[in-house]
Design a protein around this motif. Structure first.
Motif, PDB file in Angstrom:
ATOM      1  N   TYR A  35       0.706  -1.054  -0.545  1.00  0.00           N
ATOM      2  CA  TYR A  35      -0.042  -0.186   0.100  1.00  0.00           C
ATOM      3  C   TYR A  35       0.329   0.784   0.056  1.00  0.00           C
ATOM      4  CZ  TYR A  35      -3.718  -3.190   1.003  1.00  0.00           C
ATOM      5  OH  TYR A  35      -4.342  -4.173   0.807  1.00  0.00           O
ATOM      6  N   ALA A  36      -0.044   2.280  -0.679  1.00  0.00           N
ATOM      7  CA  ALA A  36       1.208   3.771  -0.436  1.00  0.00           C
ATOM      8  C   ALA A  36       1.196   4.576   0.515  1.00  0.00           C
ATOM      9  CB  ALA A  36       0.237   4.688  -1.262  1.00  0.00           C
ATOM     10  N   PRO A  37       1.966   4.934   0.900  1.00  0.00           N
ATOM     11  CA  PRO A  37       2.763   5.746   2.172  1.00  0.00           C
ATOM     12  C   PRO A  37       1.221   6.436   2.864  1.00  0.00           C
ATOM     13  CG  PRO A  37       4.333   6.188   0.828  1.00  0.00           C
ATOM     14  CD  PRO A  37       3.349   5.352  -0.183  1.00  0.00           C
ATOM     15  N   GLU A  38       0.432   7.354   2.130  1.00  0.00           N
ATOM     16  CA  GLU A  38      -0.718   8.042   2.498  1.00  0.00           C
ATOM     17  C   GLU A  38      -1.496   7.124   3.272  1.00  0.00           C
ATOM     18  OE1 GLU A  38       1.332   8.183  -0.208  1.00  0.00           O
ATOM     19  OE2 GLU A  38      -0.362   8.388  -1.850  1.00  0.00           O
ATOM     20  N   GLN A  39      -1.660   5.385   2.624  1.00  0.00           N
ATOM     21  CA  GLN A  39      -2.567   4.845   3.161  1.00  0.00           C
ATOM     22  C   GLN A  39      -2.028   3.877   4.332  1.00  0.00           C
ATOM     23  OE1 GLN A  39      -1.996   2.474  -0.741  1.00  0.00           O
ATOM     24  NE2 GLN A  39      -4.557   2.344  -0.732  1.00  0.00           N
ATOM     25  N   ILE A  40      -0.800   3.624   4.288  1.00  0.00           N
ATOM     26  CA  ILE A  40      -0.353   3.059   5.552  1.00  0.00           C
ATOM     27  C   ILE A  40      -0.327   4.032   6.882  1.00  0.00           C
ATOM     28  CG2 ILE A  40       2.342   2.848   6.636  1.00  0.00           C
ATOM     29  CD1 ILE A  40       1.080   0.458   4.634  1.00  0.00           C
ATOM     30  N   ALA A  41      -0.285   5.825   6.782  1.00  0.00           N
ATOM     31  CA  ALA A  41      -0.061   7.128   7.730  1.00  0.00           C
ATOM     32  C   ALA A  41      -1.278   6.941   7.896  1.00  0.00           C
ATOM     33  CB  ALA A  41       0.583   8.446   7.083  1.00  0.00           C
ATOM     34  N   ASP A  42      -2.198   6.796   7.295  1.00  0.00           N
ATOM     35  CA  ASP A  42      -3.477   7.042   7.768  1.00  0.00           C
ATOM     36  C   ASP A  42      -4.199   5.993   8.396  1.00  0.00           C
ATOM     37  OD1 ASP A  42      -6.016   9.151   7.339  1.00  0.00           O
ATOM     38  OD2 ASP A  42      -6.646   7.198   7.277  1.00  0.00           O
ATOM     39  N   TRP A  43      -4.142   4.604   7.735  1.00  0.00           N
ATOM     40  CA  TRP A  43      -4.194   3.629   8.396  1.00  0.00           C
ATOM     41  C   TRP A  43      -3.669   3.362  10.004  1.00  0.00           C
ATOM     42  CZ3 TRP A  43      -3.169  -1.497   4.825  1.00  0.00           C
ATOM     43  CH2 TRP A  43      -3.087  -2.490   5.702  1.00  0.00           C
ATOM     44  N   GLY A  44      -2.964   3.044   9.643  1.00  0.00           N
ATOM     45  CA  GLY A  44      -1.670   2.518  11.054  1.00  0.00           C
ATOM     46  C   GLY A  44      -1.389   4.127  11.740  1.00  0.00           C
ATOM     47  N   GLY A  45      -1.785   5.212  11.984  1.00  0.00           N
ATOM     48  CA  GLY A  45      -1.562   6.406  12.831  1.00  0.00           C
ATOM     49  C   GLY A  45      -2.590   6.701  13.284  1.00  0.00           C
ATOM     50  N   ALA A  46      -2.949   7.129  13.822  1.00  0.00           N
ATOM     51  CA  ALA A  46      -3.799   7.903  15.227  1.00  0.00           C
ATOM     52  C   ALA A  46      -4.650   7.118  15.672  1.00  0.00           C
ATOM     53  CB  ALA A  46      -4.148   9.141  15.138  1.00  0.00           C
ATOM     54  N   ARG A  47      -6.109   6.531  14.109  1.00  0.00           N
ATOM     55  CA  ARG A  47      -7.360   5.436  14.716  1.00  0.00           C
ATOM     56  C   ARG A  47      -6.556   4.352  15.609  1.00  0.00           C
ATOM     57  NH1 ARG A  47      -9.664   4.728  10.508  1.00  0.00           N
ATOM     58  NH2 ARG A  47      -8.596   6.348   9.223  1.00  0.00           N
ATOM     59  N   ILE A  48      -4.798   4.241  15.731  1.00  0.00           N
ATOM     60  CA  ILE A  48      -5.231   3.060  16.177  1.00  0.00           C
ATOM     61  C   ILE A  48      -4.710   3.464  17.753  1.00  0.00           C
ATOM     62  CG2 ILE A  48      -3.028   1.284  17.150  1.00  0.00           C
ATOM     63  CD1 ILE A  48      -2.712   0.942  13.580  1.00  0.00           C
ATOM     64  N   LYS A  49      -5.469   2.802  18.610  1.00  0.00           N
ATOM     65  CA  LYS A  49      -5.612   3.868  19.917  1.00  0.00           C
ATOM     66  C   LYS A  49      -6.101   2.085  20.780  1.00  0.00           C
ATOM     67  CE  LYS A  49      -7.467   8.235  19.142  1.00  0.00           C
ATOM     68  NZ  LYS A  49      -8.015   8.336  18.389  1.00  0.00           N
ATOM     69  N   THR A 145     -12.842   1.590   2.905  1.00  0.00           N
ATOM     70  CA  THR A 145     -13.214   3.318   2.804  1.00  0.00           C
ATOM     71  C   THR A 145     -12.905   3.058   4.864  1.00  0.00           C
ATOM     72  OG1 THR A 145     -13.818   3.720   0.378  1.00  0.00           O
ATOM     73  CG2 THR A 145     -13.713   5.789   2.057  1.00  0.00           C
ATOM     74  N   PHE A 146     -11.851   4.729   4.719  1.00  0.00           N
ATOM     75  CA  PHE A 146     -12.137   5.245   6.573  1.00  0.00           C
ATOM     76  C   PHE A 146     -13.038   6.227   6.367  1.00  0.00           C
ATOM     77  CE2 PHE A 146      -7.519   2.962   5.977  1.00  0.00           C
ATOM     78  CZ  PHE A 146      -8.399   1.517   7.270  1.00  0.00           C
ATOM     79  N   ARG A 147     -13.588   7.206   7.266  1.00  0.00           N
ATOM     80  CA  ARG A 147     -13.841   7.814   7.752  1.00  0.00           C
ATOM     81  C   ARG A 147     -13.119   9.240   7.116  1.00  0.00           C
ATOM     82  NH1 ARG A 147     -16.169   8.188  13.299  1.00  0.00           N
ATOM     83  NH2 ARG A 147     -15.681   5.678  13.463  1.00  0.00           N
ATOM     84  N   SER A 148     -11.765   8.780   7.032  1.00  0.00           N
ATOM     85  CA  SER A 148     -11.080  10.212   6.809  1.00  0.00           C
ATOM     86  C   SER A 148     -10.485  10.456   4.915  1.00  0.00           C
ATOM     87  CB  SER A 148      -9.701   9.174   6.592  1.00  0.00           C
ATOM     88  OG  SER A 148      -9.504   8.800   6.529  1.00  0.00           O
ATOM     89  N   GLY A 149     -11.372   9.218   4.219  1.00  0.00           N
ATOM     90  CA  GLY A 149     -11.935   8.989   2.731  1.00  0.00           C
ATOM     91  C   GLY A 149     -10.449   8.220   2.135  1.00  0.00           C
ATOM     92  N   VAL A 150      -9.945   8.041   3.359  1.00  0.00           N
ATOM     93  CA  VAL A 150      -8.302   7.192   2.822  1.00  0.00           C
ATOM     94  C   VAL A 150      -9.048   6.029   2.638  1.00  0.00           C
ATOM     95  CG1 VAL A 150      -6.696   5.498   3.104  1.00  0.00           C
ATOM     96  CG2 VAL A 150      -6.791   8.240   3.029  1.00  0.00           C
ATOM     97  N   SER A 151      -8.933   5.027   0.871  1.00  0.00           N
ATOM     98  CA  SER A 151      -9.189   3.741   1.503  1.00  0.00           C
ATOM     99  C   SER A 151      -8.295   2.733   0.743  1.00  0.00           C
ATOM    100  CB  SER A 151     -10.277   3.843  -0.356  1.00  0.00           C
ATOM    101  OG  SER A 151     -10.165   4.242  -1.165  1.00  0.00           O
ATOM    102  N   LEU A 152      -8.375   1.396   1.210  1.00  0.00           N
ATOM    103  CA  LEU A 152      -7.786   0.488   0.277  1.00  0.00           C
ATOM    104  C   LEU A 152      -8.125  -0.748  -0.239  1.00  0.00           C
ATOM    105  CD1 LEU A 152      -6.440  -0.397   4.459  1.00  0.00           C
ATOM    106  CD2 LEU A 152      -5.481   1.189   3.083  1.00  0.00           C
ATOM    107  N   ASP A 153      -7.904  -0.887  -1.595  1.00  0.00           N
ATOM    108  CA  ASP A 153      -8.342  -2.214  -2.426  1.00  0.00           C
ATOM    109  C   ASP A 153      -7.857  -3.108  -1.478  1.00  0.00           C
ATOM    110  OD1 ASP A 153      -8.613  -0.839  -4.285  1.00  0.00           O
ATOM    111  OD2 ASP A 153      -6.545  -0.674  -5.034  1.00  0.00           O
ATOM    112  N   CYS A 154      -8.635  -4.332  -1.037  1.00  0.00           N
ATOM    113  CA  CYS A 154      -8.868  -5.593  -0.494  1.00  0.00           C
ATOM    114  C   CYS A 154      -9.637  -6.154  -1.196  1.00  0.00           C
ATOM    115  CB  CYS A 154      -9.292  -5.394   1.342  1.00  0.00           C
ATOM    116  SG  CYS A 154      -9.442  -4.177   1.916  1.00  0.00           S
TER     117      CYS A 154
END
Ligand SMILES: CC(C)(COP(=O)(O)OP(=O)(O)OC[C@H]1O[C@@H](n2cnc3c(N)ncnc32)[C@H](O)[C@@H]1OP(=O)(O)O)[C@@H](O)C(=O)NCCC(=O)NCCS
Length: 163
Positions: A35-49, A145-154
């Motif tokens: 996955y692209a760096p922008e996808q990784i940053a969103d997916w593995g970022g602040a949402r992980i709590k 698709t995450f609420r941020s608008g970032v999406s992941l092909d799965c």
């Protein structure tokens, strides 16, 4: 399932910090090849709590298992409804057969605790070959698709209940 101090066991309160760490590192170090760096940053970022796992486990009565290496969380897997979801291995624990053991515990629990004829998985690109080895077949592409608008092909994958 236990071996050399490593075991698969149900979630216990307090595991969530280790779960969050395994989740974050799995996305940044394993899924980053697909996955692209922008996808990784969103997916593995602040949402992980850590508190978000506690919430989904207690409120949704999600079933959750962890790989416990004398206190270090080496991976986790859960199921909710008709799906196995949230299966991530800590990068230091991959390629050793632990993913298969952990997954099999969650899957066996799913078949025993439900009547569903089919088990569904929304697989990352990264885990598709692993799930194929576990007997799952691709049904269709699926965009998460995450609420941020970032999406992941799965991939949407399924397996029939064993006879
Ligand atoms: C996919 C993942 C869970 C596999 O965990 P693992 O501990 O490496 O798996 P195991 O060592 O138990 O491997 C089991 C089998 O799957 C194979 N396998 C595992 N990952 C594979 C991959 N990416 N490609 C091809 N084969 C793979 C192994 O070779 C092994 O096969 P074998 O028994 O014939 O040798 C792990 O790589 C991971 O966490 N990936 C990133 C997170 C992710 O995408 N999770 C899925 C969210 S839907």
């Amino acid at each position: 399932v236990g071996e050399f101090g490593v075991m698969v066991r149900p979630y216990q309160p307090g595991d969530e910090v280790g779960i969050a760490e395994a989740h974050r590192r799995s996305i940044h170090e394993l899924c980053s090849k697909d996955y692209a760096p922008e996808q990784i940053a969103d997916w593995g970022g602040a949402r992980i709590k850590p508190e978000r796992y506690v919430e989904s486990i207690t409120k949704n009565s999600e079933k959750f298992f962890v790989l416990d290496d004398s206190g270090t969380i080496g991976g986790f897997a859960g199921w909710f409804g008709e799906e196995i979801q949230g299966f991530y291995m800590h990068p230091e624990y991959v390629g050793k057969g632990w993913g298969r053991k952990l997954f099999q515990v969650a899957e066996t629990d799913f078949w025993q605790a439900t009547q569903h004829p089919i088990c569904t998985i929304i697989s990352t690109i990264t885990a598709k070959l692993f799930y194929e080895k576990m007997g799952y077949k691709v049904v269709s592409p699926y965009v998460r698709t995450f609420r941020s608008g970032v999406s992941l092909d799965c991939w949407k994958m399924e397996k029939q209940r064993p006879a």
